[in-house]
Scaffold this motif. Structure first.
Motif, PDB file in Angstrom:
ATOM      1  N   ILE A 137       0.880  -1.170   0.000  1.00 42.75           N
ATOM      2  CA  ILE A 137       0.000   0.000   0.000  1.00 42.75           C
ATOM      3  C   ILE A 137       0.917   1.220   0.000  1.00 42.75           C
ATOM      4  N   PRO A 138       1.369   1.667  -1.164  1.00 42.80           N
ATOM      5  CA  PRO A 138       2.450   2.661  -1.234  1.00 42.80           C
ATOM      6  C   PRO A 138       2.064   4.040  -0.735  1.00 42.80           C
ATOM      7  N   SER A 139       0.770   4.306  -0.582  1.00 43.88           N
ATOM      8  CA  SER A 139       0.345   5.630  -0.125  1.00 43.88           C
ATOM      9  C   SER A 139       0.443   5.778   1.386  1.00 43.88           C
ATOM     10  N   ILE A 140       0.723   4.696   2.112  1.00 43.95           N
ATOM     11  CA  ILE A 140       0.855   4.761   3.571  1.00 43.95           C
ATOM     12  C   ILE A 140       2.253   4.298   3.937  1.00 43.95           C
ATOM     13  N   THR A 141       3.095   5.237   4.354  1.00 42.88           N
ATOM     14  CA  THR A 141       4.500   4.930   4.603  1.00 42.88           C
ATOM     15  C   THR A 141       4.981   5.557   5.905  1.00 42.88           C
ATOM     16  N   GLU A 142       6.108   5.077   6.373  1.00 42.04           N
ATOM     17  CA  GLU A 142       6.795   5.667   7.521  1.00 42.04           C
ATOM     18  C   GLU A 142       8.290   5.467   7.317  1.00 42.04           C
ATOM     19  N   ASP A 143       9.087   6.270   8.003  1.00 40.79           N
ATOM     20  CA  ASP A 143      10.541   6.186   7.881  1.00 40.79           C
ATOM     21  C   ASP A 143      11.153   5.799   9.220  1.00 40.79           C
ATOM     22  N   ILE A 144      12.031   4.796   9.210  1.00 37.22           N
ATOM     23  CA  ILE A 144      12.770   4.389  10.405  1.00 37.22           C
ATOM     24  C   ILE A 144      14.249   4.326  10.053  1.00 37.22           C
ATOM     25  N   ASN A 145      15.053   5.101  10.745  1.00 41.47           N
ATOM     26  CA  ASN A 145      16.509   5.118  10.524  1.00 41.47           C
ATOM     27  C   ASN A 145      16.867   5.344   9.055  1.00 41.47           C
ATOM     28  N   GLY A 146      16.090   6.187   8.395  1.00 40.91           N
ATOM     29  CA  GLY A 146      16.354   6.476   6.997  1.00 40.91           C
ATOM     30  C   GLY A 146      15.827   5.442   6.028  1.00 40.91           C
ATOM     31  N   ASN A 147      15.136   4.425   6.536  1.00 44.47           N
ATOM     32  CA  ASN A 147      14.557   3.376   5.683  1.00 44.47           C
ATOM     33  C   ASN A 147      13.063   3.610   5.517  1.00 44.47           C
ATOM     34  N   PRO A 148      12.581   3.847   4.292  1.00 43.85           N
ATOM     35  CA  PRO A 148      11.137   4.017   4.076  1.00 43.85           C
ATOM     36  C   PRO A 148      10.427   2.659   4.153  1.00 43.85           C
ATOM     37  N   LEU A 149       9.328   2.609   4.904  1.00 42.92           N
ATOM     38  CA  LEU A 149       8.528   1.399   5.048  1.00 42.92           C
ATOM     39  C   LEU A 149       7.153   1.651   4.446  1.00 42.92           C
ATOM     40  N   ALA A 150       6.622   0.684   3.740  1.00 43.50           N
ATOM     41  CA  ALA A 150       5.277   0.786   3.166  1.00 43.50           C
ATOM     42  C   ALA A 150       4.373  -0.240   3.837  1.00 43.50           C
ATOM     43  N   LEU A 151       3.164   0.189   4.193  1.00 45.31           N
ATOM     44  CA  LEU A 151       2.183  -0.747   4.735  1.00 45.31           C
ATOM     45  C   LEU A 151       1.936  -1.849   3.711  1.00 45.31           C
ATOM     46  N   THR A 152       1.874  -3.092   4.182  1.00 46.93           N
ATOM     47  CA  THR A 152       1.815  -4.252   3.287  1.00 46.93           C
ATOM     48  C   THR A 152       0.926  -5.322   3.879  1.00 46.93           C
ATOM     49  N   ILE A 153       0.149  -5.985   3.029  1.00 47.94           N
ATOM     50  CA  ILE A 153      -0.585  -7.168   3.452  1.00 47.94           C
ATOM     51  C   ILE A 153      -0.005  -8.375   2.723  1.00 47.94           C
ATOM     52  N   GLY A 154      -0.256  -9.563   3.244  1.00 43.52           N
ATOM     53  CA  GLY A 154       0.247 -10.755   2.580  1.00 43.52           C
ATOM     54  C   GLY A 154      -0.243 -12.011   3.267  1.00 43.52           C
ATOM     55  N   GLY A 155       0.088 -13.123   2.674  1.00 45.62           N
ATOM     56  CA  GLY A 155      -0.365 -14.381   3.253  1.00 45.62           C
ATOM     57  C   GLY A 155       0.353 -15.573   2.663  1.00 45.62           C
ATOM     58  N   VAL A 156       0.106 -16.725   3.286  1.00 50.86           N
ATOM     59  CA  VAL A 156       0.700 -17.988   2.863  1.00 50.86           C
ATOM     60  C   VAL A 156      -0.387 -19.051   2.829  1.00 50.86           C
ATOM     61  N   ARG A 157      -0.353 -19.877   1.782  1.00 51.13           N
ATOM     62  CA  ARG A 157      -1.238 -21.043   1.693  1.00 51.13           C
ATOM     63  C   ARG A 157      -0.384 -22.257   1.374  1.00 51.13           C
ATOM     64  N   SER A 158      -0.525 -23.326   2.185  1.00 51.96           N
ATOM     65  CA  SER A 158       0.237 -24.559   1.973  1.00 51.96           C
ATOM     66  C   SER A 158      -0.727 -25.736   1.965  1.00 51.96           C
ATOM     67  N   TYR A 159      -0.914 -26.324   0.785  1.00 56.72           N
ATOM     68  CA  TYR A 159      -1.819 -27.474   0.696  1.00 56.72           C
ATOM     69  C   TYR A 159      -1.292 -28.676   1.479  1.00 56.72           C
ATOM     70  N   ASN A 160       0.015 -28.696   1.757  1.00 53.10           N
ATOM     71  CA  ASN A 160       0.563 -29.817   2.518  1.00 53.10           C
ATOM     72  C   ASN A 160       0.075 -29.818   3.966  1.00 53.10           C
ATOM     73  N   LEU A 161      -0.528 -28.706   4.407  1.00 55.07           N
ATOM     74  CA  LEU A 161      -1.099 -28.653   5.754  1.00 55.07           C
ATOM     75  C   LEU A 161      -2.549 -29.137   5.786  1.00 55.07           C
ATOM     76  N   GLU A 162      -3.115 -29.420   4.610  1.00 52.93           N
ATOM     77  CA  GLU A 162      -4.489 -29.919   4.528  1.00 52.93           C
ATOM     78  C   GLU A 162      -4.484 -31.440   4.346  1.00 52.93           C
ATOM     79  N   ASN A 163      -5.510 -32.087   4.848  1.00 53.47           N
ATOM     80  CA  ASN A 163      -5.693 -33.513   4.601  1.00 53.47           C
ATOM     81  C   ASN A 163      -6.603 -33.669   3.376  1.00 53.47           C
ATOM     82  N   LEU A 164      -6.014 -33.647   2.209  1.00 57.22           N
ATOM     83  CA  LEU A 164      -6.790 -33.682   0.972  1.00 57.22           C
ATOM     84  C   LEU A 164      -7.356 -35.074   0.682  1.00 57.22           C
TER      85      LEU A 164
END
Length: 342
Positions: A137-164
């Protein structure tokens, strides 16, 4: 959830104006798009794919006992992105970066007697056992120690964790909202923005659950923790002890290990941290050998890029908890983390 929603237009992101406000008083909004080298947020054995590829070239696994389909990788991404638009007002989200691993190959019944080298493209089937994605989300940012941070969402899906091989049941996902350091593309994940075992029965439940995580997330609290890391430093001797203790940790007797907070990083990753202490272009030591904990934290998240998809977010969270624990040990000799630097 809107079944006609399509966040994957090739337009660099879509603005959204209605929704529930998230309390982000410490974050600045900016329209400026800074230019930084594009690096994968995870490496290991992953490859980048497009949403179009997942939607048009991949089959969807089913539960064998009742032939009910699973929630596909692309449906997870769509639900997460739509939930973000619905929860955060006036944002713009970049096209998601999607990385996959463990390709599962198959073939259509008509090609059952063909040798592998003779298969035509339309006779092959594939899907990916593991998938991770982020959307900045590049419109929402903050700076820490000169490093720009952008708000970000994400996720993980692993079918090996399902009993198919069983009947359809609740499916497992991992989701986070946090920040990405634009300098190195390292992710910053905190406890209240990450759910490692999100169980849902369908895409609508997934949308609702992700919306709740986003609305309850405190960006200000995570930023406060990360900014505080820059106020503490390790000497070269303390850092060397930290590396040595981290190597010893995995070989401790079980009873001793129970007395010490968890460190989930492997020996190989600890070696990368040691190497980057001297050679990283952004987070290496100062001239006299000292290094602040913000840099230490980023050395850990950088090393975490070598993790497999199914352990990636868990280790990323552990990196922040561990570095904050070391900070506590520097300020308080009674801290459980004092073992790592004493």
């Amino acid at each position: 959830m809107n079944s006609n929603f399509n966040p994957f237009e090739e337009n660099g992101g879509i603005s959204q104006s209605n929704g529930v406000s998230l309390n982000l008083p410490a974050i600045r909004k900016t329209e400026k798009q800074d230019s930084y080298p594009v690096k994968p947020f995870i490496e290991a054995n992953t490859v980048e794919v497009s949403h179009h590829h997942l939607s048009n070239d991949c089959i969807i696994p089913v539960f064998a006992k009742d032939n009910e389909r699973t929630i596909s990788h692309q449906e997870f991404i769509e639900a997460a992105v739509e939930a973000c638009y619905a929860t955060l007002p006036g944002i713009q989200i970049e096209l998601p970066e999607i990385r996959v691993s463990h390709q599962i190959k198959g073939r259509v019944p008509e090609a059952i007697h063909k040798s592998a080298k003779d298969l035509l493209d339309h006779e092959k089937t594939i899907y990916y056992e593991r998938m991770a994605f982020i959307a900045r989300i590049p419109s929402i940012t903050e700076d820490i120690n000169g490093n720009p941070l952008a708000l970000t969402i994400g996720g993980v899906r692993s079918y090996n964790l399902e009993n198919l091989y069983s009947k359809k049941s609740y499916e497992k996902f991992k989701f986070f909202i946090g920040f990405q350091n634009k300098v190195c593309c390292n992710l910053c994940v905190s406890t209240d923005g990450f759910v490692e075992d999100l169980r849902v029965g369908n895409q609508n439940e997934l949308f609702t659950a992700v919306s709740r995580i986003i609305s309850e997330y405190s960006a200000e609290e995570q930023l406060r923790k990360m900014k505080a890391l820059g106020n503490y430093s390790l000497t070269e001797s303390q850092f060397a002890l930290l590396i040595g203790r981290s190597r010893l940790y995995n070989f401790l007797p079980k009873e001793k290990k129970k007395e010490i907070p968890s460190l989930q990083f492997t020996d190989g990753q600890v070696n990368l941290i040691a190497k980057d202490y001297y050679h990283d272009g952004s987070f290496s030591r100062e001239e006299m050998g000292e290094i602040n904990l913000w840099k230490v934290y980023n050395l850990f998240t950088q090393a975490n890029k070598s993790s497999y998809i199914d352990t990636f977010l868990d280790r990323n969270l552990n990196a922040l908890e561990f570095t904050c624990g070391v900070q506590d040990a520097l300020a308080n000799k009674e801290s459980e983390y004092h073992w790592f630097i004493s």
